[in-house]
Scaffold this motif. Sequence first.
Motif, mmCIF file in Angstrom:
data_model
loop_
_atom_site.group_PDB
_atom_site.id
_atom_site.type_symbol
_atom_site.label_atom_id
_atom_site.label_comp_id
_atom_site.label_asym_id
_atom_site.label_seq_id
_atom_site.Cartn_x
_atom_site.Cartn_y
_atom_site.Cartn_z
ATOM 1 N N ARG A 294 -6.810 3.092 0.209
ATOM 2 C CA ARG A 294 -6.002 3.741 1.244
ATOM 3 C C ARG A 294 -6.202 3.138 2.623
ATOM 4 N N TYR B 225 0.871 4.341 -3.016
ATOM 5 C CA TYR B 225 0.322 5.667 -2.732
ATOM 6 C C TYR B 225 1.407 6.719 -2.518
ATOM 7 N N ASN B 226 2.564 6.311 -2.024
ATOM 8 C CA ASN B 226 3.581 7.289 -1.622
ATOM 9 C C ASN B 226 4.849 7.332 -2.452
ATOM 10 N N ARG C 9 0.819 -1.225 0.000
ATOM 11 C CA ARG C 9 0.000 0.000 0.000
ATOM 12 C C ARG C 9 0.848 1.269 0.000
ATOM 13 N N ASN C 10 1.767 1.322 0.952
ATOM 14 C CA ASN C 10 2.587 2.523 1.070
ATOM 15 C C ASN C 10 3.271 2.858 -0.257
HETATM 16 C C1 LIG Z 1 2.204 7.752 3.129
HETATM 17 O O1 LIG Z 1 3.293 8.191 3.947
HETATM 18 C C2 LIG Z 1 2.881 8.880 5.125
HETATM 19 C C3 LIG Z 1 4.115 9.444 5.785
HETATM 20 O O2 LIG Z 1 5.078 8.451 5.987
HETATM 21 C C4 LIG Z 1 2.091 7.914 6.020
HETATM 22 O O3 LIG Z 1 1.656 8.551 7.195
HETATM 23 C C5 LIG Z 1 0.875 7.400 5.250
HETATM 24 O O4 LIG Z 1 0.200 6.417 6.018
HETATM 25 C C6 LIG Z 1 1.314 6.786 3.926
HETATM 26 N N1 LIG Z 1 0.122 6.467 3.134
HETATM 27 C C7 LIG Z 1 -0.215 5.231 2.818
HETATM 28 C C8 LIG Z 1 -1.469 5.041 2.028
HETATM 29 O O5 LIG Z 1 0.457 4.270 3.107
#
Ligand SMILES: *[C@@H]1O[C@H](CO)[C@@H](O)[C@H](O)[C@H]1NC(C)=O
Length: 233
Positions: free
Chosen positions: A211, A192-193, A188-189
């Motif tokens: 998300r 999205y990131n 996931r991370n």
């Molecule tokens: C994206 O990164 C931020 C900062 O590290 C984090 O808080 C957030 O949960 C992340 N988003 C996802 C969808 O993983």
Amino acid sequence: MASPTHFLVVVVLLLLGVATTAFSLSPNFYDKVCPQALPAIRKVVEADGSLFTSVVMVHSFWIPHLLSKPRKNARGNLNPVRGFEVVDQIKAEVDRVCGRPVVSCADILAVAARDSVVALGGPTWKVRLGRRDSTRARLDLANTELPSPSLDLPGLLNNFRKQGLNRRDLVALSGAHTLGVSRCSIFRNRIYNATNIDPAFAKQRRATCPRTGGNTNLAPFDSTPAHFDTAYF
Ligand SMILES: *[C@@H]1O[C@H](CO)[C@@H](O)[C@H](O)[C@H]1NC(C)=O
Ligand code: HEM
């Protein structure tokens, strides 16, 4: 006349010979003791014919990695124990055709993995046999030594180096992800990131990995999760 030195040299050479014979692996290792073993393994793998079995076999090189995760597959819910049942089934069949347990589990897995790769359209190779089963396998240790999915490249290289594996091994072994799936919570991370990801691919993955929620939703690593090919790379 044989001097003590000659005698010593001969003994050392004999010992070296024994050591080499005992520890060298060969595709023909079971040709004399049980020539039926390899065909029997292939037969069970082919008869089973399920993608899940193949995934388990290929994964078996990485067994703790497998044990540490709930198993589900793109084709629906699959019982995690099932893959191991097939391993047990192969082992029982090999012991039966050989008349006694002469083939090591390590060798059975290595051959079954090769036969599974072939069954899914991958290449074939000769498996060097004669591996002994470990008598001191440590699941806890294996779990802590496993590379985390959040490791970056230097971290992965370091993890592999500690197991005697190099950069080339890392790239080649990662190719095993041409089969199978991963859970949304794990990537996931990244979808999205991350900036170093193909945007079209990230978008596609976001469609089934929201998300929040959907942690156990599954997605394949490449476009052909049931084929052993180079699409992953
Ligand atoms: C994206 O990164 C931020 C900062 O590290 C984090 O808080 C957030 O949960 C992340 N988003 C996802 C969808 O993983
Ligand atoms: C390079 C280090 C590795 C990392 C960081 C890694 C990470 C992962 C992750 C995160 C998953 C998904 C797990 C889940 O969602 O539950 C996975 C699945 C998988 N891995 Fe690895 N892996 C690595 C090496 C390997 C190796 C060396 C092999 C085999 C030779 C392998 C074979 C597989 C297979 C077949 C799957 C799919 C499992 C399934 O569909 O159930 N992996 N890996």
